[in-house]
Design a protein around this motif. Structure first.
Motif, mmCIF file in Angstrom:
data_model
loop_
_atom_site.group_PDB
_atom_site.id
_atom_site.type_symbol
_atom_site.label_atom_id
_atom_site.label_comp_id
_atom_site.label_asym_id
_atom_site.label_seq_id
_atom_site.Cartn_x
_atom_site.Cartn_y
_atom_site.Cartn_z
ATOM 1 N N MET A 1 0.848 -1.191 0.000
ATOM 2 C CA MET A 1 0.000 0.000 0.000
ATOM 3 C C MET A 1 0.887 1.246 0.000
ATOM 4 S SD MET A 1 -2.755 1.341 2.836
ATOM 5 C CE MET A 1 -3.808 -0.090 2.669
ATOM 6 N N LYS A 2 0.754 2.054 -1.024
ATOM 7 C CA LYS A 2 1.552 3.265 -1.102
ATOM 8 C C LYS A 2 0.615 4.458 -1.187
ATOM 9 C CE LYS A 2 5.500 5.332 -3.425
ATOM 10 N NZ LYS A 2 6.504 5.177 -4.494
ATOM 11 N N MET A 3 0.714 5.359 -0.216
ATOM 12 C CA MET A 3 -0.183 6.509 -0.161
ATOM 13 C C MET A 3 0.642 7.783 -0.061
ATOM 14 S SD MET A 3 -3.048 4.847 -0.185
ATOM 15 C CE MET A 3 -4.233 6.147 0.121
ATOM 16 N N ASN A 4 0.062 8.882 -0.523
ATOM 17 C CA ASN A 4 0.706 10.187 -0.386
ATOM 18 C C ASN A 4 -0.026 10.993 0.678
ATOM 19 O OD1 ASN A 4 2.682 9.906 -2.441
ATOM 20 N ND2 ASN A 4 1.070 10.204 -3.986
ATOM 21 N N TYR A 5 0.753 11.538 1.584
ATOM 22 C CA TYR A 5 0.181 12.382 2.623
ATOM 23 C C TYR A 5 0.358 13.835 2.199
ATOM 24 C CZ TYR A 5 0.729 8.090 5.369
ATOM 25 O OH TYR A 5 0.677 6.804 5.823
ATOM 26 N N ASN A 6 -0.741 14.540 2.062
ATOM 27 C CA ASN A 6 -0.661 15.935 1.637
ATOM 28 C C ASN A 6 -1.464 16.818 2.591
ATOM 29 O OD1 ASN A 6 0.868 15.679 -0.880
ATOM 30 N ND2 ASN A 6 -0.927 14.544 -1.613
ATOM 31 N N LEU A 7 -0.869 17.960 2.956
ATOM 32 C CA LEU A 7 -1.551 18.963 3.760
ATOM 33 C C LEU A 7 -1.320 20.323 3.134
ATOM 34 C CD1 LEU A 7 -0.934 18.372 7.596
ATOM 35 C CD2 LEU A 7 -3.063 18.097 6.327
ATOM 36 N N ASP A 8 -2.380 21.095 3.036
ATOM 37 C CA ASP A 8 -2.253 22.482 2.587
ATOM 38 C C ASP A 8 -1.901 23.306 3.825
ATOM 39 O OD1 ASP A 8 -2.443 24.995 1.534
ATOM 40 O OD2 ASP A 8 -4.500 24.812 0.804
ATOM 41 N N LEU A 9 -0.603 23.372 4.121
ATOM 42 C CA LEU A 9 -0.119 23.941 5.374
ATOM 43 C C LEU A 9 0.647 25.238 5.131
ATOM 44 C CD1 LEU A 9 0.465 23.657 8.461
ATOM 45 C CD2 LEU A 9 2.458 22.271 7.834
ATOM 46 N N THR A 10 0.271 26.271 5.886
ATOM 47 C CA THR A 10 0.966 27.559 5.840
ATOM 48 C C THR A 10 1.594 27.837 7.200
ATOM 49 O OG1 THR A 10 -0.652 28.422 4.251
ATOM 50 C CG2 THR A 10 0.712 30.036 5.414
ATOM 51 N N LYS A 11 2.884 28.233 7.198
ATOM 52 C CA LYS A 11 3.587 28.535 8.451
ATOM 53 C C LYS A 11 4.142 29.960 8.396
ATOM 54 C CE LYS A 11 5.344 23.804 9.130
ATOM 55 N NZ LYS A 11 6.578 23.001 9.393
ATOM 56 N N GLU A 12 4.010 30.651 9.520
ATOM 57 C CA GLU A 12 4.615 31.981 9.635
ATOM 58 C C GLU A 12 5.032 32.249 11.069
ATOM 59 O OE1 GLU A 12 3.629 35.548 7.789
ATOM 60 O OE2 GLU A 12 2.403 34.657 6.182
ATOM 61 N N THR A 13 6.089 33.035 11.226
ATOM 62 C CA THR A 13 6.513 33.518 12.534
ATOM 63 C C THR A 13 6.203 35.011 12.599
ATOM 64 O OG1 THR A 13 8.327 31.914 12.607
ATOM 65 C CG2 THR A 13 8.431 33.757 14.150
ATOM 66 N N LEU A 14 5.384 35.424 13.557
ATOM 67 C CA LEU A 14 4.984 36.820 13.666
ATOM 68 C C LEU A 14 6.089 37.653 14.309
ATOM 69 C CD1 LEU A 14 1.222 36.561 14.676
ATOM 70 C CD2 LEU A 14 2.333 36.171 12.470
ATOM 71 N N LEU A 15 5.933 38.963 14.282
ATOM 72 C CA LEU A 15 6.952 39.874 14.807
ATOM 73 C C LEU A 15 7.212 39.660 16.293
ATOM 74 C CD1 LEU A 15 5.959 43.207 12.983
ATOM 75 C CD2 LEU A 15 7.849 41.652 12.430
ATOM 76 N N ASN A 16 6.195 39.212 17.036
ATOM 77 C CA ASN A 16 6.389 38.972 18.474
ATOM 78 C C ASN A 16 6.887 37.550 18.776
ATOM 79 O OD1 ASN A 16 4.103 37.441 18.027
ATOM 80 N ND2 ASN A 16 2.754 38.623 19.380
ATOM 81 N N GLY A 17 7.188 36.807 17.721
ATOM 82 C CA GLY A 17 7.728 35.460 17.886
ATOM 83 C C GLY A 17 6.696 34.347 17.879
#
Length: 419
Positions: A1-17
């Motif tokens: 069984m071969k599957m692809n794991y996909n997430l529409d993921l957005t990451k950011e670090t804000l000015l205050n950390g």
């Protein structure tokens, strides 16, 4: 069984950390937002700018309870008024507060930020929560299963905080003070030490911009370097046997094995998966002898095994309710000599794990917790899923080969009239 794991993921670090992780789930009406801190039951000793600071045990959990107030109001009731359900948890390694809703997310998200980033604590609320937590402590003490695991961890570890319940000791709970809570909060709840995880069907770009605007006037006030401190832990178990009695009809027993901690996070993920796969093949219906052991009453329906492999501690536990503790102990000692797994069992359990991981991507609560933990432990969550999917039987067996079962302890909880 071969599957692809996909997430529409957005990451950011804000000015205050503040770290922000947003996952877009198109066509979903539900939204879940979780705000977490890398602080939990393990944080009894911390290094603060080179100085060792000792906290009361259970402080992270006590503070979690205490933080559900804002301007004198119960935060849970405020969330309910916004059509949200809310909750929180404290583990050994993190504390998190979260809400779930199918309505608009901006007002509850603002409320989440407000009560986590502003501590509202009074002597009255401290005393109120003290009674609640002590009741929770007593409830766990009266559970034979909880006692079994708690005493086993105490037997395994001499110095590691794994031996201390997340709730803390009864003495520390009773002596909790306002200054304890305020100082712990100051050190561990600065915006620069928090991470927000959001999973939603709504526009994540719009939400990210709103979060930035919401946080633009919230400054980081803690510039201290803070890290968790673990005292040196011997490989030998703390005590080889512990026996106690309770008002129960049949004995409970746990055989615990202390293992060597892993050298890095990815090694711990692979080893944890491999060992738990082996335990599932051994102590469940995949094993043809399992029903035979049940029929022989070596154990009842309450039986199992689990492993936990991390970079600071590792162990394997076998536990059961049984009328014959000695027979169960001998069975365990025989089984751990057989560090192997059949190919058909491997294929079945691997397929099951991949299916569970795929379903987990749509289970908002579990996914948010996993993303938070991966962020705090500094590993790529999707990479960890792919590594598990690609683990061959040979790789699983190699992870079993070097297991050392020589450091063992036994815990027995017996009926009151048996001693």
């Amino acid at each position: 069984m071969k599957m692809n794991y996909n997430l529409d993921l957005t990451k950011e670090t804000l000015l205050n950390g503040l770290q922000v992780l947003l996952v877009h789930k198109p066509d979903y009406q539900r939204s879940l937002f979780l705000l977490g801190a890398k602080v939990g039951g393990f944080d009894i000793d911390q290094n603060v700018d080179g100085t060792l600071v000792h906290h009361k045990s259970g402080l992270a959990h006590y503070l979690e309870h205490q933080m559900f107030y804002l301007d004198g109001e119960d935060v849970s009731e405020l969330f309910a008024g916004l059509q949200c359900s809310t909750n929180a948890y404290t583990s050994y390694t993190e504390t998190a507060f979260y809400f779930s809703t199918t309505a608009d997310v901006k007002k509850p998200l603002k409320l989440l930020f407000d009560f986590v980033e502003n501590l509202d604590v009074t002597n009255k609320t401290i005393e109120k929560e003290k009674g609640i937590i002590l009741s929770e402590y007593d409830m766990y003490q009266q559970s034979p299963e909880q006692r079994l695991f708690k005493e086993t961890l105490i037997s395994l570890y001499k110095n590691h905080p794994m031996k201390v319940d997340v709730l803390g000791s009864k003495k520390d709970i009773q002596n909790m003070r306002m200054e304890d809570l305020k100082y712990f909060y100051e050190l561990n709840y600065d915006p620069s030490k928090l991470c927000l995880v959001g999973i939603t069907g709504k526009d994540t770009d719009e939400i990210m911009e709103w979060i930035k605007d919401c946080q633009k006037d919230i400054e980081s006030k803690c510039d201290k370097e803070i890290s968790r401190v673990f005292k040196e832990e011997p490989m030998e178990v703390n005590r080889k046997e512990f026996v106690d009695t309770m008002d129960i009809s049949q004995p409970f027993v746990c055989v615990g094995f202390k293992m060597k901690p892993c050298s890095n996070v990815m090694e711990s993920i692979e080893k944890d998966f491999a060992v738990n796969m082996w335990l599932d093949s051994l102590m469940g219906p995949l094993n043809p002898k399992f029903q035979e052991w049940l029929d022989q009453r070596i154990f009842t329906q309450f039986v199992g095994a689990e492993a936990d492999f991390t970079t600071d501690h590792s162990y394997v536990l076998f536990y059961a309710q049984t009328t014959n503790p000695e027979a169960f102990i001998e069975l365990v000692k025989e089984q751990v000599k057989k560090k192997t797994i059949l190919n058909e069992d491997y294929q079945s359990l691997r397929a099951q794990a991949i299916a569970n991981n795929l379903r987990g991507l749509n289970h908002f609560d579990g996914l948010a917790n996993d993303l938070l933990r991966s962020h705090f432990e500094n590993f790529d969550y999707m990479d960890s899923l792919n590594r598990i999917q690609k683990m061959s039987l040979d790789k699983v067996l190699s992870n079993l080969d070097d297991l050392d079962f020589s450091n063992v302890c036994v815990t027995k909880i017996l009926p009151n009239d048996s001693i």
